[in-house]
Motif scaffolding. Structure first.
Motif, PDB file in Angstrom:
ATOM      1  N   ASN A 396      14.690  -0.776  13.313  1.00  0.00           N
ATOM      2  CA  ASN A 396      14.690   0.613  12.258  1.00  0.00           C
ATOM      3  C   ASN A 396      15.699  -0.021  11.187  1.00  0.00           C
ATOM      4  O   ASN A 396      16.323   0.941  10.362  1.00  0.00           O
ATOM      5  N   GLU A 397      16.122  -1.336  10.787  1.00  0.00           N
ATOM      6  CA  GLU A 397      17.026  -1.826   9.950  1.00  0.00           C
ATOM      7  C   GLU A 397      16.056  -1.524   8.412  1.00  0.00           C
ATOM      8  O   GLU A 397      16.905  -1.570   7.524  1.00  0.00           O
ATOM      9  N   ILE A 398      14.844  -1.746   8.582  1.00  0.00           N
ATOM     10  CA  ILE A 398      13.993  -1.768   7.455  1.00  0.00           C
ATOM     11  C   ILE A 398      12.895  -0.943   7.840  1.00  0.00           C
ATOM     12  O   ILE A 398      12.446  -0.807   8.913  1.00  0.00           O
ATOM     13  N   ALA A 399      12.131  -0.188   6.902  1.00  0.00           N
ATOM     14  CA  ALA A 399      11.142   0.625   6.881  1.00  0.00           C
ATOM     15  C   ALA A 399       9.722  -0.155   6.658  1.00  0.00           C
ATOM     16  O   ALA A 399       9.502  -0.862   5.772  1.00  0.00           O
ATOM     17  N   PRO A 400       8.708  -0.146   7.593  1.00  0.00           N
ATOM     18  CA  PRO A 400       7.440  -0.548   7.127  1.00  0.00           C
ATOM     19  C   PRO A 400       6.545   0.039   5.930  1.00  0.00           C
ATOM     20  O   PRO A 400       6.938   1.345   5.731  1.00  0.00           O
ATOM     21  N   ASP A 401       5.870  -0.629   5.206  1.00  0.00           N
ATOM     22  CA  ASP A 401       4.911  -0.071   4.179  1.00  0.00           C
ATOM     23  C   ASP A 401       3.965   0.926   5.024  1.00  0.00           C
ATOM     24  O   ASP A 401       3.664   1.909   4.447  1.00  0.00           O
ATOM     25  N   TYR A 402       3.490   0.302   6.050  1.00  0.00           N
ATOM     26  CA  TYR A 402       2.423   1.098   6.744  1.00  0.00           C
ATOM     27  C   TYR A 402       2.867   1.119   8.342  1.00  0.00           C
ATOM     28  O   TYR A 402       3.289   0.255   8.823  1.00  0.00           O
ATOM     29  N   GLY A 403       2.506   2.127   8.856  1.00  0.00           N
ATOM     30  CA  GLY A 403       2.814   2.475  10.304  1.00  0.00           C
ATOM     31  C   GLY A 403       4.463   2.899  10.501  1.00  0.00           C
ATOM     32  O   GLY A 403       4.965   2.835   9.343  1.00  0.00           O
ATOM     33  N   LYS A 404       4.820   3.311  11.529  1.00  0.00           N
ATOM     34  CA  LYS A 404       6.206   3.739  12.000  1.00  0.00           C
ATOM     35  C   LYS A 404       6.594   3.718  13.189  1.00  0.00           C
ATOM     36  O   LYS A 404       5.945   3.935  14.302  1.00  0.00           O
TER      37      LYS A 404
END
Length: 606
Positions: A396-404
């Motif tokens: 969770n250091e970076i967030a995905p464009d799609y998906g969680k």
């Protein structure tokens, strides 16, 4: 014969007790009786007079910085001392013996004299045979040194160095200093130093064609390594020395590097390679020499061995022809892929979804999967394919464009790929934190601290540590942080062979014991084989797009990855370690024909 050594790199006389009575002097039985075994020099450092040392070892026990070492070695080695840095400094016994048209591989832990031996062969250090003016000795001349090795294969080599008849080309260990010493475009620099008319071949063989227009100052670690190797190969010499050429390279780049270096031996050049990746060392060497001893105190160079026997001897820890045991336990590998018990238990700790992440022009597509308690998932793929990006997504250091990524109540501990040593934090602070943690059993914490040998580093600040020492501290800190998922990025970087395998063992046993899970990014196939239960394989085009598979069993994952690399491995019948097959060999062709790139099943295992 007794060796008494003071390591000035970690001795801190200004932070020690004030006045002439330092702890080492105060507690030395010889000094207390009036025999000046340890004296305080003008520069403030103590000097240990080895010839007066009785071997009581009180200086070793009482020194707050653990900078003294006193050991006994066989008397017959007394005549084999080839170099010593100071009367109470590191000693090297015997010397490497390169052969024309062959590749000599060198194995040994850090601080044991490998780089010293290479610098001697390169002519950067002149052997003193353990003699010093301050001890009343007459320093050896080149003729004395050559006479010392008279009748051996090293005699002609040293005569070449003395007369500078032919050049020795040396690719050093530390490549990070290159941008400070060299400036300009990669292609222009390589063309300028090309003395063998091999520019096109070398740049193609090492995959440098796409970065020829880049400035050296912007190269990544892997690009700098390939640039340094190319610069060495392009120069004309009779001998080529390579110190840790696989650092920062992915598996495919390592194989290409090995093939390029082997080509030098086919051109009747003398080649010596110090390497910690055993699979690569095995692949490129014709014979090997082992270095053993005590890190920072002394190193002994073994007699040459055949590649298979030499590496197996190193793993076994016992040199039969010298009747010398240098490790208590042999290192053993899986002889077959791990069982399915982890996956069949149904104890799923965490599930992650399909994800997409775009970073500039790079796009990573992740297919979801699940992680089981007690499972170590290895991550394999070339550089620039998104492995570290995936780790940061899970953390969770970076967030995905799609998906969680929904980690709910799960805790994550991260050991990143790149890290800095803080200048205001001592190792002792990390050790106190580890020991104070009530989340883990005392035996669990003790195993980690002992295997990584961290207690002797306690009084040093993190920014004073070497790359390997800092790596060990960071892995230990990560594994003793209470978490459910451990994300460990390239744990073998900067570690020697011994410590790589020890770190792999520690990570694997730790995850099994606490019944948590780990993702481990690793380029060293032997370390990955040693540590992993299952694999995530990354495919695609480096720097452009990456694609992950869901986690799969070790055998299937290795098969997929090695097929992409066009490499096959076999198992050594004695140790079970993976060995790279020579391309086009009978076994290489056979394994490709049955689509088994990693593990050839025995009857009944299909």
């Amino acid at each position: 014969m007794r060796i008494a050594v003071l390591n000035r790199d970690i001795c801190k006389p200004k932070k020690c007790a004030t006045g002439p009575l330092k702890p080492c002097i105060k507690h030395c039985p010889q000094c207390r009786t009036g025999i000046e075994t340890i004296t305080l020099e003008e520069d403030g450092y103590p000097h240990l007079h080895e010839n007066l040392c009785a071997g009581a070892g009180m200086c070793v026990k009482k020194c707050p910085f653990h900078c003294f070492t006193i050991v006994n070695v066989p008397d017959e080695l007394k005549e084999d001392r080839t170099h010593r840095y100071a009367p109470d400094g590191f000693s090297l016994f015997r010397m490497l013996t390169p052969k024309k048209g062959k590749v000599l591989g060198v194995i040994g832990q850090n601080g044991i004299g490998k780089s010293t031996a290479l610098k001697i062969l390169a002519g950067e250090i002149k052997m003193n045979l353990g003699k010093f003016e301050e001890s009343g000795d007459e320093l050896p001349t080149w003729d004395d040194i050559i006479t010392y090795f008279r009748g051996s294969e090293l005699q002609g080599f040293l005569e070449n160095i003395k007369g500078q008849k032919q050049k020795v080309i040396y690719k050093p260990q530390n490549i990070t200093e290159i941008p400070e010493k060299v400036s300009g475009k990669v292609g222009e620099i390589l063309k300028k130093i090309d003395e063998r008319g091999a520019f096109n071949w070398v740049t193609s063989a090492l995959s440098l064609t796409k970065i020829l227009d880049r400035d050296v100052s912007v190269l990544s670690g892997g690009e700098l390594q390939r640039f340094a190797i190319a610069a060495a190969v392009l120069r004309e010499g009779f001998c080529y020395l390579f110190d840790e050429p696989s650092s920062y390279l992915d598996v495919k780049e390592r194989i290409k590097m090995a093939e390029t270096i082997r080509e030098l031996s086919h051109q009747d050049k003398t080649v010596v390679v110090v390497e910690h990746d055993l699979a690569i060392l095995d692949y490129l060497s014709d014979y090997v020499s082992l270095l053993y001893g005590s890190s920072g105190a002394y190193g002994i160079i073994s007699h040459p061995h055949g590649v298979r026997v030499g590496i197996n001897t190193y793993l076994g820890g016992y040199i039969r022809d010298e009747n010398m045991r240098f490790r208590e336990e042999a290192i053993e590998f899986h002889t077959r892929p791990p069982s399915e018990t982890i996956f069949s238990s149904g104890n799923v700790l965490f599930e992650y979804p399909d994800m997409v992440k775009t970073l500039g022009q790079f796009k990573l597509t992740v297919y979801g999967g699940e992680i089981h308690a007690g499972e170590v998932i290895g991550i394999l793929g070339p550089n620039g394919i998104g492995k570290t990006t995936f780790i940061n997504l899970i953390a969770n250091e970076i967030a995905p464009d799609y998906g969680k990524v929904d980690i709910k109540q799960l805790k994550v501990a991260l050991k990143p790929q790149y890290f800095m040593g803080e200048k205001d934090i001592k190792v002792e602070t990390i050790l106190r934190k580890i020991k104070a943690s009530g989340e883990f059993a005392a035996t669990y914490k003790r195993r980690i601290l002992d295997n990584f040998d961290l207690s002797r580093l306690a009084d040093q600040y993190l920014n004073e540590l070497s790359g390997g020492e800092l790596q060990r501290v960071k892995i230990a800190d990560c594994l003793t942080t209470p978490a459910d998922i451990y994300l460990i990025d390239e744990p073998s970087a900067f570690l020697d062979v011994e410590m790589r395998l020890r770190a792999s063992m520690v990570i694997r046993r730790s995850i099994e014991e606490i019944k948590k899970s780990a993702f481990v990014v690793e380029h060293d196939i032997i370390s990955q084989d040693f540590i992993s239960d299952s694999l995530l394989v990354f495919e695609g085009s480096p720097g452009i797009k990456g694609l992950t598979t869901p986690p799969q069993d070790l055998r299937s994952g290795m098969n997929q990855f090695l097929k992409n690399m066009d490499i096959t491995f076999r198992r050594d019948p004695s140790t079970g370690r993976p060995r790279v097959n020579k391309k086009g060999s009978k076994l290489d062709k056979y394994q490709k024909s049955i689509n088994e790139y990693y593990y050839v099943p025995k009857k009944g295992e299909e």
